[in-house]
Structure formats: C-alpha cells, structure tokens
Design a protein around this motif. Structure first.
Motif, PDB file in Angstrom:
ATOM      1  N   SER A   9      -4.807  -0.648   5.683  1.00  8.00           N
ATOM      2  CA  SER A   9      -4.175  -1.074   4.845  1.00  8.00           C
ATOM      3  C   SER A   9      -4.753  -1.840   3.557  1.00  8.00           C
ATOM      4  O   SER A   9      -4.476  -2.255   2.513  1.00  8.00           O
ATOM      5  CB  SER A   9      -3.268  -2.022   5.187  1.00  8.00           C
ATOM      6  OG  SER A   9      -2.325  -1.627   6.105  1.00  8.00           O
ATOM      7  N   SER A  10      -6.147  -2.003   3.846  1.00  4.19           N
ATOM      8  CA  SER A  10      -7.118  -2.758   2.785  1.00  4.19           C
ATOM      9  C   SER A  10      -7.374  -1.968   1.664  1.00  4.19           C
ATOM     10  O   SER A  10      -7.492  -0.757   1.869  1.00  4.19           O
ATOM     11  CB  SER A  10      -8.392  -3.672   3.403  1.00  4.19           C
ATOM     12  OG  SER A  10      -9.131  -2.532   3.899  1.00  4.19           O
ATOM     13  N   PRO A  11      -7.681  -2.619   0.479  1.00  4.87           N
ATOM     14  CA  PRO A  11      -8.225  -1.745  -0.548  1.00  4.87           C
ATOM     15  C   PRO A  11      -9.311  -0.536  -0.403  1.00  4.87           C
ATOM     16  O   PRO A  11      -9.348   0.643  -1.057  1.00  4.87           O
ATOM     17  CB  PRO A  11      -8.560  -2.638  -1.503  1.00  4.87           C
ATOM     18  CG  PRO A  11      -7.773  -4.045  -1.420  1.00  4.87           C
ATOM     19  CD  PRO A  11      -7.672  -3.773  -0.016  1.00  4.87           C
ATOM     20  N   ARG A  12     -10.186  -1.000   0.416  1.00  9.54           N
ATOM     21  CA  ARG A  12     -11.454  -0.131   0.770  1.00  9.54           C
ATOM     22  C   ARG A  12     -10.800   1.126   1.272  1.00  9.54           C
ATOM     23  O   ARG A  12     -11.323   2.341   1.018  1.00  9.54           O
ATOM     24  CB  ARG A  12     -12.299  -0.701   1.704  1.00  9.54           C
ATOM     25  CG  ARG A  12     -12.167  -0.937   2.943  1.00  9.54           C
ATOM     26  CD  ARG A  12     -13.090  -1.690   3.723  1.00  9.54           C
ATOM     27  NE  ARG A  12     -13.082  -1.759   5.161  1.00  9.54           N
ATOM     28  CZ  ARG A  12     -13.204  -1.087   6.221  1.00  9.54           C
ATOM     29  NH1 ARG A  12     -13.723   0.083   5.820  1.00  9.54           N
ATOM     30  NH2 ARG A  12     -13.184  -1.024   7.367  1.00  9.54           N
ATOM     31  N   HIS A  21      -1.013   3.435  -4.005  1.00 10.14           N
ATOM     32  CA  HIS A  21       0.351   2.996  -3.449  1.00 10.14           C
ATOM     33  C   HIS A  21       1.310   3.975  -3.738  1.00 10.14           C
ATOM     34  O   HIS A  21       2.563   3.792  -3.038  1.00 10.14           O
ATOM     35  CB  HIS A  21       0.543   1.562  -4.018  1.00 10.14           C
ATOM     36  CG  HIS A  21      -0.416   0.448  -3.452  1.00 10.14           C
ATOM     37  ND1 HIS A  21      -0.276  -0.056  -2.076  1.00 10.14           N
ATOM     38  CD2 HIS A  21      -1.611  -0.098  -3.959  1.00 10.14           C
ATOM     39  CE1 HIS A  21      -1.451  -0.894  -1.671  1.00 10.14           C
ATOM     40  NE2 HIS A  21      -1.987  -0.892  -2.930  1.00 10.14           N
ATOM     41  N   GLY A 146       0.617   0.772   4.327  1.00  8.88           N
ATOM     42  CA  GLY A 146      -0.755   1.051   3.759  1.00  8.88           C
ATOM     43  C   GLY A 146      -1.105   2.167   3.586  1.00  8.88           C
ATOM     44  O   GLY A 146      -0.340   3.019   2.747  1.00  8.88           O
ATOM     45  N   THR A 147      -2.010   2.766   3.885  1.00  7.88           N
ATOM     46  CA  THR A 147      -2.568   4.170   3.489  1.00  7.88           C
ATOM     47  C   THR A 147      -1.849   5.166   4.543  1.00  7.88           C
ATOM     48  O   THR A 147      -1.811   6.366   4.486  1.00  7.88           O
ATOM     49  CB  THR A 147      -3.929   4.354   3.700  1.00  7.88           C
ATOM     50  OG1 THR A 147      -4.356   4.054   5.343  1.00  7.88           O
ATOM     51  CG2 THR A 147      -4.792   3.463   2.814  1.00  7.88           C
ATOM     52  N   ASP A 249       4.984  -5.833   5.538  1.00  7.63           N
ATOM     53  CA  ASP A 249       3.538  -6.216   5.903  1.00  7.63           C
ATOM     54  C   ASP A 249       3.567  -6.361   7.153  1.00  7.63           C
ATOM     55  O   ASP A 249       4.259  -7.308   7.816  1.00  7.63           O
ATOM     56  CB  ASP A 249       3.381  -7.723   5.165  1.00  7.63           C
ATOM     57  CG  ASP A 249       1.858  -8.107   5.404  1.00  7.63           C
ATOM     58  OD1 ASP A 249       1.352  -7.626   6.176  1.00  7.63           O
ATOM     59  OD2 ASP A 249       1.539  -9.060   4.771  1.00  7.63           O
ATOM     60  N   ASN A 251       1.232  -7.657   9.179  1.00  8.33           N
ATOM     61  CA  ASN A 251       0.767  -8.880   9.610  1.00  8.33           C
ATOM     62  C   ASN A 251       1.988  -9.930   9.818  1.00  8.33           C
ATOM     63  O   ASN A 251       1.561 -11.137  10.556  1.00  8.33           O
ATOM     64  CB  ASN A 251      -0.289  -9.359   8.563  1.00  8.33           C
ATOM     65  CG  ASN A 251      -1.518  -8.628   8.610  1.00  8.33           C
ATOM     66  OD1 ASN A 251      -2.166  -8.113   9.402  1.00  8.33           O
ATOM     67  ND2 ASN A 251      -2.122  -8.071   7.011  1.00  8.33           N
TER      68      ASN A 251
END
Length: 360
Positions: A9-12, A21, A146-147, A249, A251
C-alpha cells in the motif's frame, strides 16, 4: 527464519507496479502468462436474486490450488434455487479454447464469455444442463486495497493480487436449467484475482465476504499467511456509502471471531460469528457475520488426478473451500452513539489451504 507478508500500500509499491490510485481498465485484463507454471488467474461474480436464488460464476486460467502446469481453463457455476436445490457445475476446457485481453476484462472459454469495462459486464456460460446470461451494472466505484498486491518473502517477487472491479451492482440474470428459463433481478459483485506462487505455499486460510446494507456496500477479508510467514494476518476492508468509498485503511481494522466449532465434514474450525471493526478517531464501523448454513463444501484433493491424489492423502493434504449464508450486521457509531444499525442477508466463504493446529 520468518519471512514477511506485506500488503503493498505504500508509495514505493505504486511506483514499482506502475499504478496510480485511479483504477484503469487494463487492471481487469489478463496479468499472467497462463502457460507459465506457478501462475494463475480468475474472474469471479456472485449475486443474490429477488426470486430467492443465489448464483456464483468463476472463470479460471487453471486450478489456483495447484498451478504448477500450463493453461487449463475452467469454469465453475453454483446455483442455489429457491426450492432448496443446489446445482454445482465445474468443467475444464481445452487450452486452445481460451482467450483473454490484456487491455480490459474480455475472457472467452469455449464460447463462454466474461466481459466488461469496470462498470458494465456481460457473462454467458453453459455447463451441461445449466446455462446463465448475466448483466452486471456497477453502482459502487471500482476499488482495491492499496495496489491490490500482497507480496511474500524478502525479495518481494511472489505475490497474490486482488481487484474488486464492481463492489456492488445491479444484476439482471437469466438462468436455464433442464430447458426451463428464469429471469430475475438483484445485486451482484465482480472481482479479479491473480498470482505467481501456489496459494497453499503462502496462504493458510481466509475469510472473505461482501454485501450491502442500506446505503452501504462493504467488502471484508481476513487473510492468514502460512507458517513460514508467521501466520501473519492481513485485513483488506472497504466500506462505501452511496457508491463512494468512506473507509478502507486496513491499518485501522481489527478482526475477531467467536462461537468456533469444528465442521463435521471438513474438520476445519468455522466461526459462527466473525467481526471486522474499523476505528478512525471518533468514528467506528463494525461489520459482523452470523452463520446460519454451510451451503457448499469443496475438497481440493478431489481435483488431483491419479497417483498425485494418493501422495496428497499420504502427506495429509486436506485443503477445502466452504461457503456460508446467514446475516451480516453493519453498525456505524459516532462518539460512542449508534448512528446506524442494519442487518441484511449475506453470503461469504472460508478458504482453507493449510493445517489448522495453530488455531486450536
């Protein structure tokens, strides 16, 4: 040494996968090489119809539980009728009857078709005496956690990916059985899954469900990784209101289950109640499933041929798939006060690839 299992899910990860997105049509197209050993992919649809029936349709590139082989396209259809009958059909077709676009969802298997554009889908299929013709029109925007990818291992090369293309939509379905046709309307769901590692090697089990309640649409999943990954737990979760996502989310999600029993046929632990709780500041959403019936049990070993089946029995392989119906309750709380509390019929599943000793 324990390996990681990560929701990407992080930008990387967006950069790594070339995604934004905003979901694009190609994401519902073919991602894998079906002839590559270890890869698998499927397109899934389910619906509750207003005549009391339930219909599930899945197009596969191959058996996802044992994908170490080439293209072996399959179609599975499960129809639960208002009179209590259940029709389960599955067929494997010749590889040369399969085609799929990489630009959008456009899958064909021996003249059967699964096609759409992230909003409107048409599914037609026939297996023996059962034929279906379905139109699904999205009423909730396409979504992914996320992705959409979960990566396994430090090298982040092995993955399982998921795209709920239509979290909720209007359905018109005609199903024909033994020459008698019935047309009904309802609400349905379509998602798309793919990966490059045999699922039993990375996933121990998952609960998955989806539904709607009042103005809300929700998708829930509790995925437990295999022992090698420390039985890591991941909770992809989405709630949309009036077609727009308001909570997703993972998390902020906790999972619990209760009233657990051992299913008398599969010998797997089944929770009669399982609940997802999403907390964001003073807001809380709770989605709780209550099992009434187990409507389907499939044993993976039944699809293993010949000598391999004997070997699977010798090593104690007991993977299975269970589908349930019952009710789901969505409770929305603000600052400790219940704002909405809605209960609706629901359909959900438990997929079990691994051993369950860690649960008992």
């Amino acid at each position: 040494m324990q390996e990681p299992a990560i929701m990407a899910s992080s930008p990387r990860f967006f950069q790594k996968l070339g995604l934004t997105h905003a979901i694009q049509q190609f994401e519902d197209g073919l991602h894998t090489d079906p002839n590559e050993s270890g890869s698998y992919e499927w397109w899934y649809f389910d619906t509750h119809l207003d005549d009391g029936s339930k219909l599930v349709i899945t197009f596969f590139t191959k058996d996802a539980a044992s994908p170490n082989g080439g293209l072996a396209p399959q179609i599975a259809m499960d129809l639960d009728l208002p009179d209590g009958r259940t029709i389960n059909k599955s067929m494997t077709f010749s590889p040369d009857t399969f085609s799929a676009s990489k630009e959008s969802c456009d899958v064909s298997i021996d003249g059967n078709s699964f096609k759409g554009d992230l909003h409107t889908y048409r599914i037609t299929a026939t297996i023996e005496e059962l034929s279906v013709d379905v139109t699904l029109t999205g009423q909730t925007e396409a979504w992914r956690p996320g992705t959409g990818y979960i990566f396994y291992g430090r090298a982040e090369e092995q993955y399982f990916a998921w795209l709920p293309s239509v979290p909720n939509g209007a359905v018109t379905a005609t199903y024909s059985l033994d020459g008698k046709s019935t047309t009904a309307h309802g609400h349905g769901y379509h998602d798309h899954n793919w990966g490059n590692v045999a699922m039993p090697s990375v996933v121990n089990n998952w609960y998955w469900g989806r539904g709607s309640a009042g103005p809300y649409t929700f998708i829930t999943s509790h995925i437990t990784a295999e022992k090698k990954y420390g039985y890591a737990e991941i909770n992809p979760f989405m709630i949309a209101k009036d077609g727009k996502v308001v909570a997703d989310d993972d998390n902020k999600v906790s999972f619990s289950k209760s009233d657990v029993h051992i299913d008398e046929q599969t010998h797997k632990p089944v929770a009669n109640v399982h609940t997802y709780t999403y907390r964001n500041g003073d807001s809380e959403y709770k989605v709780s499933y209550h099992r009434e019936h187990t409507i389907l049990r499939n044993y993976f070993i039944d699809s293993i041929p010949g000598f391999k089946k004997l070997l699977a029995r010798l090593v104690g392989f007991d993977g299975c798939y269970l589908r349930f119906d019952g009710t789901v309750t969505l409770t929305h709380t603000e600052r400790g006060e219940v704002v909405e509390h809605i209960t609706e019929p629901a359909l959900w599943e438990l997929m079990y690839f691994g051993k369950h000793a860690h649960e008992m």
